[in-house]
Design a protein around this motif. Sequence first.
Motif, PDB file in Angstrom:
ATOM      1  N   VAL A  88     -20.102  -6.331  61.451  1.00 50.15           N
ATOM      2  CA  VAL A  88     -20.114  -7.024  62.745  1.00 50.15           C
ATOM      3  C   VAL A  88     -21.285  -6.542  63.591  1.00 50.15           C
ATOM      4  O   VAL A  88     -21.987  -7.342  64.228  1.00 50.15           O
ATOM      5  CB  VAL A  88     -18.772  -6.820  63.479  1.00 50.15           C
ATOM      6  N   MET A  91     -24.521  -7.917  62.124  1.00 54.44           N
ATOM      7  CA  MET A  91     -24.597  -9.360  62.365  1.00 54.44           C
ATOM      8  C   MET A  91     -24.948  -9.655  63.819  1.00 54.44           C
ATOM      9  O   MET A  91     -25.754 -10.545  64.121  1.00 54.44           O
ATOM     10  CB  MET A  91     -23.259 -10.003  61.993  1.00 54.44           C
ATOM     11  N   SER A  92     -24.360  -8.921  64.738  1.00 56.39           N
ATOM     12  CA  SER A  92     -24.640  -9.136  66.158  1.00 56.39           C
ATOM     13  C   SER A  92     -26.093  -8.826  66.485  1.00 56.39           C
ATOM     14  O   SER A  92     -26.734  -9.546  67.250  1.00 56.39           O
ATOM     15  CB  SER A  92     -23.702  -8.264  67.009  1.00 56.39           C
ATOM     16  N   CYS A 102     -18.903 -12.706  65.609  1.00 59.91           N
ATOM     17  CA  CYS A 102     -19.207 -11.990  64.376  1.00 59.91           C
ATOM     18  C   CYS A 102     -17.924 -11.508  63.701  1.00 59.91           C
ATOM     19  O   CYS A 102     -17.773 -11.605  62.477  1.00 59.91           O
ATOM     20  CB  CYS A 102     -20.132 -10.812  64.671  1.00 59.91           C
ATOM     21  N   THR A 183     -31.423 -13.316  59.150  1.00 62.28           N
ATOM     22  CA  THR A 183     -30.213 -12.495  59.011  1.00 62.28           C
ATOM     23  C   THR A 183     -30.082 -11.934  57.600  1.00 62.28           C
ATOM     24  O   THR A 183     -29.020 -12.041  56.982  1.00 62.28           O
ATOM     25  CB  THR A 183     -28.956 -13.322  59.364  1.00 62.28           C
ATOM     26  N   THR A 186     -27.251  -8.922  57.113  1.00 64.66           N
ATOM     27  CA  THR A 186     -25.849  -9.352  57.131  1.00 64.66           C
ATOM     28  C   THR A 186     -25.445  -9.884  55.772  1.00 64.66           C
ATOM     29  O   THR A 186     -24.412  -9.501  55.199  1.00 64.66           O
ATOM     30  CB  THR A 186     -25.642 -10.427  58.204  1.00 64.66           C
TER      31      THR A 186
END
Length: 538
Positions: A88, A91-92, A102, A183, A186
């Motif tokens: 998380v 991802m954030s 997330c 990304t 992630t």
Amino acid sequence: MSATETEAPTSGAVRTSDLLVAAASVRPRPSPVNRSRGSRRSPSRTSTSRWTRRRPRSRRGRIFRPAARRSVLERAAVLLGERTDDIVATMSREMGATLPWCGFNVHVAKGMLVEAAAQAYAAVGEVIPSDVPGLTALGVRQPVVVVVGIAPWNAAAHPGRTVHRVAAGVGRHRGAEVPSEQTPLTQASIVQVLHDAGVPAGAVNLISNAPEDGPSVVEALIAHCAVTRVQCTGSSRVGRIIGELGGRHLTRVGLELGGKAPFLVLPDADLEEAAAPAGLGAFMNQGELRPSARRWERHGWTPARQRPPSGSTESWRSSSGPSDEAPDTRDLHPSEESTMSQADDDRHEIRRLIENWALWRDAGDWGRFATVWHPRDGRMSATWFQGSATDFIKASREGFENGVSILHFLGGHTADIVGDRAVAQTKMTINQRASVDGVEVDVVCTGRFYDFLARHEGRWTLVRRQPIYEKDRLDVVDPAASLTLDPDLLNRFPTGYRHLGYLQTKAGFTVKDGLPGLTGTAVEQLYGEGRQWLVEAR
């Protein structure tokens, strides 16, 4: 995968994650922070060959049986749950998304792993009717061998994307996940979970690339003889490119695309109930979702006291104007929907270009300011300048460095697009501060930017900008000061920019006369040139 990120703004520590090909980590070349490197065209071909050589001895699952597949996927679900906080946070940072969004992605991804594990013993195939007495015919699904998955950036761990593609095929076929350049960490985290859970060597692979290498890397993967299917989640624009490449190389393609979704409110709807999902549809994940609502339409609805008789087809009037200005999507052919989506994408890109023009020019960001112009044909016409975009940038930069203060503010916008050409109009205000006869003044001029645009090498560029000057005024900055204007000089210029022309003349500029205003021959001629610009595009 190959990417780097700064773990803490104060520490400057950098974490690097490698490519994962055929269960082996591949060290990337050194790369700067927040930049995805790793695969160019030839390395991706090498990597594809590397995992396709390591095929299982049996394509019917004798080596990796259903019980083992279920065990691995259940273990992956547990690992994903244990690593939720780290994923998380990653991802954030990469997406710039909120933690709840997330966390939701990771939660649903975990559920998809559990569901994929439950499908390990699901029947695969169907009974086919037979004309032969006593004969049973079965259709048995076979693995497609090598699948390439192209993932989006805005829901990097969402089911139906990374998790669903690779989990469903564990032990059945091989896959290569191509993460978004925005990304990569992630999606690398999700693939690492599967790898740590014990998926067979080479079953799940991760190949990343730098943004500028994306087209060549993706084409190399699609064109590879071992790749039999490509799954892509992304924009309509990218989906068209993937579809064309699949057709060229006879590779099956599955597309999950997004455009500009309408939010329809039907006549019998409760508007208060509809308001909540309308807001959610527009603002969930800051609007960065494929199904995000981009326009709202209420068909056949009027307030209860003014509701038309039953069966009436009367439509509503929106805040933006009559209902016939908003497209009715109920009876659209799929090709028309695609055309509308492309037109919306083009209008969004053109609007962004015009906003960048004002922001980068006023901020003195000359390198990026140059990118909005057509590299060969760009031209600018203004009160104080007429010439090429290159010369305009040079003159603007010299003025900026010498303290000339000219700022631009934008308002409403519209664009007419035909093929690779467009004409855009944008409401604008020019604000210039300078000294006139020793008195500091502000001149505010309102009008429109009338822009001729062309698509060059896949992106919209500004070919010609001609402001339309509608009206202006001059204000003394210090209310205690007084200023008397020279009427002969003031009357030399048209009504739309007489004060602006007065100030710029006093500041030493040579001001052009006869530029387009709200009405008159000059603006009608400009409109005609705009129509001809679009006619020539057909």
